[in-house]
Scaffold this active site. Structure first.
Site, PDB file in Angstrom:
ATOM      1  N   LYS A   1      18.590 -29.333 -51.077  1.00 47.43           N
ATOM      2  CA  LYS A   1      18.260 -27.920 -51.716  1.00 47.43           C
ATOM      3  C   LYS A   1      16.985 -28.140 -52.354  1.00 47.43           C
ATOM      4  O   LYS A   1      16.639 -29.212 -52.771  1.00 47.43           O
ATOM      5  CB  LYS A   1      19.355 -27.723 -53.026  1.00 47.43           C
TER       6      LYS A   1
ATOM      7  N   LEU B   1      16.456 -20.787 -56.895  1.00 48.74           N
ATOM      8  CA  LEU B   1      16.020 -21.942 -56.583  1.00 48.74           C
ATOM      9  C   LEU B   1      16.297 -22.886 -57.896  1.00 48.74           C
ATOM     10  O   LEU B   1      15.551 -23.685 -58.364  1.00 48.74           O
ATOM     11  CB  LEU B   1      14.543 -21.990 -56.308  1.00 48.74           C
TER      12      LEU B   1
ATOM     13  N   CYS C   1       9.985 -18.685 -50.619  1.00 45.37           N
ATOM     14  CA  CYS C   1      10.780 -18.438 -51.892  1.00 45.37           C
ATOM     15  C   CYS C   1      10.401 -17.074 -52.360  1.00 45.37           C
ATOM     16  O   CYS C   1       9.125 -16.965 -52.637  1.00 45.37           O
ATOM     17  CB  CYS C   1      11.148 -19.710 -52.589  1.00 45.37           C
TER      18      CYS C   1
ATOM     19  N   LYS D   1       8.129 -24.522 -43.682  1.00 44.49           N
ATOM     20  CA  LYS D   1       9.371 -23.379 -43.440  1.00 44.49           C
ATOM     21  C   LYS D   1       8.720 -21.873 -43.656  1.00 44.49           C
ATOM     22  O   LYS D   1       8.536 -21.716 -44.971  1.00 44.49           O
ATOM     23  CB  LYS D   1      10.373 -23.673 -44.733  1.00 44.49           C
TER      24      LYS D   1
ATOM     25  N   ILE E   1      14.384 -19.483 -39.325  1.00 44.74           N
ATOM     26  CA  ILE E   1      13.839 -18.675 -40.388  1.00 44.74           C
ATOM     27  C   ILE E   1      14.440 -19.041 -41.570  1.00 44.74           C
ATOM     28  O   ILE E   1      15.780 -19.384 -41.878  1.00 44.74           O
ATOM     29  CB  ILE E   1      14.087 -17.266 -40.057  1.00 44.74           C
TER      30      ILE E   1
ATOM     31  N   GLY F   1      19.348 -19.852 -38.756  1.00 44.17           N
ATOM     32  CA  GLY F   1      19.581 -18.633 -38.969  1.00 44.17           C
ATOM     33  C   GLY F   1      20.857 -18.281 -38.281  1.00 44.17           C
ATOM     34  O   GLY F   1      20.850 -17.631 -37.053  1.00 44.17           O
TER      35      GLY F   1
HETATM   36  C1  LIG Z   1      22.714 -19.967 -50.755  1.00 47.35           C
HETATM   37  C2  LIG Z   1      21.683 -20.008 -50.170  1.00 47.35           C
HETATM   38  C3  LIG Z   1      20.497 -21.097 -50.645  1.00 47.35           C
HETATM   39  C4  LIG Z   1      19.211 -21.385 -50.129  1.00 47.35           C
HETATM   40  N1  LIG Z   1      18.513 -22.147 -50.706  1.00 47.35           N
HETATM   41  C5  LIG Z   1      17.247 -22.402 -50.068  1.00 47.35           C
HETATM   42  C6  LIG Z   1      16.377 -23.440 -50.460  1.00 47.35           C
HETATM   43  O1  LIG Z   1      16.446 -23.826 -51.685  1.00 47.35           O
HETATM   44  N2  LIG Z   1      15.246 -23.786 -49.958  1.00 47.35           N
HETATM   45  C7  LIG Z   1      15.169 -23.153 -48.667  1.00 47.35           C
HETATM   46  O2  LIG Z   1      13.965 -23.410 -47.965  1.00 47.35           O
HETATM   47  N3  LIG Z   1      15.823 -22.268 -48.148  1.00 47.35           N
HETATM   48  C8  LIG Z   1      17.002 -22.050 -48.732  1.00 47.35           C
HETATM   49  N4  LIG Z   1      17.937 -21.090 -48.064  1.00 47.35           N
HETATM   50  C9  LIG Z   1      17.817 -20.456 -46.846  1.00 47.35           C
HETATM   51  C10 LIG Z   1      18.249 -21.426 -45.653  1.00 47.35           C
HETATM   52  O3  LIG Z   1      18.010 -22.954 -45.736  1.00 47.35           O
HETATM   53  C11 LIG Z   1      18.375 -21.052 -44.367  1.00 47.35           C
HETATM   54  O4  LIG Z   1      16.717 -20.907 -44.086  1.00 47.35           O
HETATM   55  C12 LIG Z   1      18.522 -19.651 -44.169  1.00 47.35           C
HETATM   56  O5  LIG Z   1      20.035 -19.415 -44.874  1.00 47.35           O
HETATM   57  C13 LIG Z   1      18.997 -19.018 -42.593  1.00 47.35           C
HETATM   58  O6  LIG Z   1      20.134 -19.901 -42.066  1.00 47.35           O
HETATM   59  P1  LIG Z   1      21.484 -19.296 -42.160  1.00 47.35           P
HETATM   60  O7  LIG Z   1      21.695 -18.114 -41.693  1.00 47.35           O
HETATM   61  O8  LIG Z   1      22.147 -20.483 -41.257  1.00 47.35           O
HETATM   62  O9  LIG Z   1      22.043 -19.808 -43.588  1.00 47.35           O
HETATM   63  C14 LIG Z   1      19.212 -20.717 -48.793  1.00 47.35           C
HETATM   64  C15 LIG Z   1      20.009 -20.195 -48.168  1.00 47.35           C
HETATM   65  C16 LIG Z   1      21.298 -19.795 -48.793  1.00 47.35           C
HETATM   66  C17 LIG Z   1      22.342 -18.885 -48.128  1.00 47.35           C
END
Ligand SMILES: Cc1cc2nc3c(=O)[nH]c(=O)nc-3n(C[C@H](O)[C@H](O)[C@H](O)COP(=O)(O)O)c2cc1C
Ligand SMILES: Cc1cc2nc3c(=O)[nH]c(=O)nc-3n(C[C@H](O)[C@H](O)[C@H](O)COP(=O)(O)OP(=O)(O)OC[C@H]3O[C@@H](n4cnc5c(N)ncnc54)[C@H](O)[C@@H]3O)c2cc1C
Ligand SMILES: Cc1cc2nc3c(=O)[nH]c(=O)nc-3n(C[C@H](O)[C@H](O)[C@H](O)COP(=O)(O)OP(=O)(O)OC[C@H]3O[C@@H](n4cnc5c(N)ncnc54)[C@H](O)[C@@H]3O)c2cc1C
Ligand SMILES: Cc1cc2nc3c(=O)[nH]c(=O)nc-3n(C[C@H](O)[C@H](O)[C@H](O)COP(=O)(O)O)c2cc1C
Ligand code: FES
Ligand code: FES
Lengths: 300, 264, 300, 264
Positions: free
Chosen positions: C44, C72, C129, C164, C190, C242
């Site tokens: 995280k 965050l 973010c 990222k 993404i 994603g």
């Molecule tokens: C609940 C949640 C918290 C997230 N927190 C972060 C984070 O702290 N830092 C970050 O770079 N991406 C964060 N993301 C984005 C994910 O790492 C990822 O890039 C995005 O959700 C797309 O992938 P997914 O569809 O498999 O979830 C978060 C996503 C979710 C759902």
């Protein structure tokens, strides 16, 4: 209870339209729903001459959505006028013609051709189509290009123009403002989001065109956000679409700021969707004492 | 008239490896003709689009539709889990169907390959039931399978002269349906066919050589199934009357086409 | 059969990682899967001091996806080092630390603090973010801002850096190239797509923050497209994510050009997803005679 | 240990308007304690997230979990369609549960409101079954309903002194559970409560006034249910030991909290 909405002086009996390209010119879904119930039929994009479109496969399903790369196949504006407009004349609904082109000149040809036709209420300019040359997708992704084409078409159109915006941009507000500044009477959004699917067994793209436009319930949250942002950025009416399946969805867009909404890919899932959305909106208005649909527009 | 209605599942059984036989109670059976298909929806909200499945049987009197399908992916896997009493949304009947009248007094040659076998069953049945003045002079049925799992062949037998071809030679002619046609010297009559594209291409040229008419049923990925989205086109030799370009919609102008009209 | 991948000199036992923010720092999902099976745990986002995050509701479900606006929340880098890195040390996997900040200075603090820690294999810089000040979301949506922060952090980092990227841009290729030009060792994409949901009965936003980030299977087609575009635009490795739910999905990203992939929101649906994806990839490789995972990378 | 497993539906019935009683065969029953919940997944692929539903009954011996839920939206509507023999994916047991040991020798006051009623049933049962040295001195049960549909009240009766409050006054005390507490002068003991936030806020201040401990179970929208996503926080008075900010995770640090520790 008033469901009527007026956009650029055109009155629609209710805010529910069809999303261009998902409803043909109405003939096919006329077997399922009474077209006279609809606020408007927005036709499949039409160009100044027939387009062949892309090779197949042109469609692919994705999670709660679909990709399409039809490539704007259309029979050209002449056939459209003779056949499709003539068909739609038989219904008590408004007709919005969606216009596409490979260049400014081609758009202009269609706009001028339809400008004097009484059967056409408005035109919707698809500047978000993925296969136009001369600036190409730039029309829909660069504010200056959008401004120029809007201005040009407005100068030559006797009908109100809706500019249809692409979601594939960093800042939808900026695009909306460009369209407004250039004189657009309304904007509609969102067109499809560019996506891709790969068949890992065939090791090939699922669509012959490689990429396609993502639509359906999957994209609704993006569409609602963009409609919210755009409608707060401009003073012209916004027509919202992207994944609408139910009256709840439609009301969500209206609460985000849309004056009207369009039902798209979900027609393929439920050919009765348009009228069910209309009836659902009426029920919501009754149940929650909304006397005028305008009272909930942008209410959040 | 096309409709989307909720239908009750009457029965479901596996009839060969990954091949299922599904019967549903549906008023759509009334209007359905052989060669048409239906758009079957999974109950799962993540799958937006209907699965096009050919009508393998349509019992007008009892209001029963029958589908025989192969598990291909998520949608068909979903269907295979259905049990008696479950409900299923079906859009249909879709498409044009085989021109049954073209075979009057001629040899009707029904050709199916793989999962293209099922739609010809209702066609065989209806051809065999025609009054003498409308009936074909003979009904030849040529069905191609991978191996000895010759699903539906027992039923086909009832309606005409059945010739089986198998890829592995375990039953009937060793080879393709075209090999079987050659071997059995079927050189006249009207072909009604459904199967994979290479088979259909082969048939189209066989038919051309022997000056036989060939009505072939095509597949393509579909979205609407009703002619609205232009997702499912096939290239035509001449400009198509509806599209005004050289594209016809498989879901509405087909799925059955006169092979001569296509640019395969 | 080789599933190993090397990114910026770091070798991962397989290409499957966790997506930042969806896996905590591993403790919670350690109850469900053996963390030592994973290619990497991506933690995280961590900042130089504790962040409270946004008010609730912070999450909302959407069709085949979800919105989040966690904001965050994190305990700060000190606690992270003492507790979370110490925990992860117990597993045979690589640790990639996701870094967030409100300003260049804050990012820099975290990067410098972790630069000498042997337990950290790489850092992933979250420039996408939605709530950073000083240029704010610009870091992730403007090529020049992305270039600058990448350059700055690279100058001070002894670890390889993954930038990222945000999908909320007109041209992902341009962003990818900026990151590469500034010296990024890899890019990941993404991050979430900005979306919105409205509760039409409460007439309120579903999230306290109004907008949130859309993730889950709904966005996969957009993610695959962007991974394809980005990996064709740059020569540095791409980590794709994603909506990955299954090995098929992961392989789709790899065929689109990704060197590694991350499983995100789907962990919430299936806490065993990460290991199932790894096993599924191995099965695919066996079934289809793929001796090295690199052989199918970018194969379409 | 937390697990996600596929469970067999044993029975499902409607017990009040829109309120359903679902029993499933599940090994998760072994470890479950009252106040914990489970994440229940719909079988529909479009719904990604588990629905948090409290454990209303956990029969260790027979391995049966019981859930009582109200139809709220798509997910719970899906559950209500389940029939005996269907399968359901369940993640659990989740959360901390009520601290049952806090009531030793004291009055245990169980308070539920609306759909907050169910989790207290297993609590009442377990409290009533404790050995004398671990048991509370009395078990008072105060349940608030909208109207005369006082679901589960017959079962509660078996485990303690049941007081019913209804919004419409049709049964028991006319008013809220706090009104009932006042009316019945319940001013000592340990409160275990679940219900809507206004009720919990009311109880927290009532407990404060009377210097009673109050353990309240909270609700929030959740994604992971296991403490990883930080989606489901509640504000705390002091910096939380895990988050290092004034946020606790309802799914893991709760759903049951000592009311004093929260900033409601
Ligand atoms: C609940 C949640 C918290 C997230 N927190 C972060 C984070 O702290 N830092 C970050 O770079 N991406 C964060 N993301 C984005 C994910 O790492 C990822 O890039 C995005 O959700 C797309 O992938 P997914 O569809 O498999 O979830 C978060 C996503 C979710 C759902
Ligand atoms: C007119 C017509 C009649 C058909 N009749 C039969 C039949 O009687 N029996 C039978 O087993 N199959 C038949 N098919 C093929 C059948 O439609 C596909 O096997 C089925 O759609 C696969 O769905 P899925 O979800 O299991 O596969 P997936 O691969 O998971 O499907 C993903 C998407 O691709 C589409 N798709 C995948 N394969 C095909 C295909 N071959 N044709 C069209 N769409 C496809 C699906 O509909 C869905 O939208 C027919 C196809 C057409 C066009
Ligand atoms: C710890 C806990 C225990 C619960 N126990 C019970 C119980 O025993 N019986 C019961 O009937 N209900 C209970 N709830 C509420 C229950 O979780 C929601 O009613 C349910 O999630 C609604 O799902 P839906 O799909 O029907 O509604 P929708 O509104 O369609 O759900 C959309 C999304 O919002 C979430 N959501 C909606 N309402 C709530 C809510 N109140 N709390 C958390 N998430 C919500 C859903 O989980 C889903 O992700 C509990 C909630 C929590 C947090
Ligand atoms: C098959 C298909 C064809 C489309 N054709 C057009 C078109 O010709 N012109 C246009 O402006 N938009 C076209 N669109 C975009 C839709 O009008 C709509 O903007 C988009 O699909 C989002 O709405 P939806 O999610 O409800 O489908 C098409 C969409 C689909 C699915
Ligand atoms: S599937 Fe839409 S036109 Fe054929
Ligand atoms: S729901 Fe993810 S931390 Fe509680």
């Amino acid at each position: 209870m008033n469901t009527k909405v007026t956009i650029a002086g055109v009155e629609f009996k209710n805010p529910v339209m069809t999303a261009s390209g998902t409803f043909g010119s109405g003939v096919e879904y006329g077997e399922f729903v009474d077209l006279s119930r609809l606020g408007a039929v927005v036709t499949k994009g039409v160009a100044d001459h027939p387009w062949e479109g892309n090779p197949v496969p042109r469609v692919a399903e994705t999670a709660s959505g679909m990709l399409n790369a039809i490539g704007l196949q259309n029979p050209g504006v002449d056939v459209f006028i003779e056949r499709d407009l003539a068909f739609l004349e038989g219904y008590d609904t408004k007709v919005i013609v969606n216009v596409c082109g490979h260049s400014e000149g081609e758009y202009l040809n269609v706009v001028e051709r339809l400008s004097d036709d009484d059967r056409v209420a408005m035109m919707e300019i698809n500047v978000s189509c993925p296969n136009v040359k001369e600036g190409g997708i730039a029309f829909g992704t660069r504010p200056d290009a959008l401004f120029n084409i809007t201005k040009l078409l407005k100068e030559h159109s006797k009908k109100p123009l809706i500019m249809k915006l692409s979601p594939n941009v960093t800042d939808i507000k900026e695009m909306a403002k460009s369209a407004e500044a250039a004189g657009a009477d309304a904007i509609s959004l969102i067109n499809t989001i560019t996506g891709m699917k790969i068949d890992i067994y065939k090791r090939k793209f699922a669509l012959a065109n490689k990429t396609g436009g993502l639509s359906g319930p999957a994209i609704k949250p993006v569409a609602v956000r963009m409609v919210y942002e755009a409608s707060h950025a401009v003073n012209i009416p916004v027509i919202g679409m992207g994944g609408i399946a139910t009256a709840e969805d439609a009301i969500e867009f209206i609460m985000a700021g849309a004056s009207a909404v369009a039902v798209g890919a979900v027609n393929f899932h439920n050919p009765y969707a348009t009228v069910e959305v209309i009836e659902g909106i009426e029920k919501y208005m009754r149940d929650y004492n909304v006397s005028d649909i305008a009272d909930i527009r942008g209410i959040v | 008239m096309k409709k989307k209605i909720s239908c009750r599942v009457l029965s479901q059984k596996m009839i060969a490896k990954n091949i299922y036989d599904l019967k549903v109670e549906s008023e759509l059976a009334k209007d359905a003709v052989p060669g048409q298909f239906a758009g079957i929806y999974t109950g799962d909200g993540s799958m937006l689009l209907p699965r096009p499945i050919s009508i393998c049987g349509a019992d007008k009197e009892q209001g029963i539709l029958r589908f025989v399908y192969r598990i291909q992916g998520k949608g068909t896997a979903f269907f295979s889990g259905l049990k008696e009493g479950d409900r299923l949304d079906i859009l249909g009947p879709l498409g044009n169907g085989y021109p049954i009248e073209e075979a009057v007094g001629k040899r009707a040659v029904l050709i199916g390959g793989g999962i293209g076998v099922p739609p010809l069953l209702e066609m065989a049945k209806r051809l065999s039931e025609l009054d003498a003045d409308k009936a074909p002079s003979a009904i030849d049925i040529v069905m191609g399978y991978r191996d000895s799992e010759t699903f539906l062949s027992d039923e086909f037998k009832k309606y005409g002269n059945l010739i089986i071809a198998t890829d592995d030679g375990s039953v009937g002619v060793h080879g393709t349906v075209t090999d079987a046609l050659k071997e059995k010297a079927v050189t006249d009559g009207v072909i009604y066919a459904c199967g994979p594209m290479p088979m259909l291409r082969g048939l189209a040229s066989y038919a051309g050589e022997h000056e036989m008419k060939a009505y072939i049923s095509l597949e393509e990925h579909m979205a609407c199934g009703v002619g609205a989205c232009l997702g499912c086109i096939v290239k035509t030799r001449e400009v198509d009357g509806h599209s005004h370009v050289k594209n016809a919609r498989i879901c509405t102008d087909g799925p059955v086409f006169d092979a001569e009209e296509l640019d395969l």
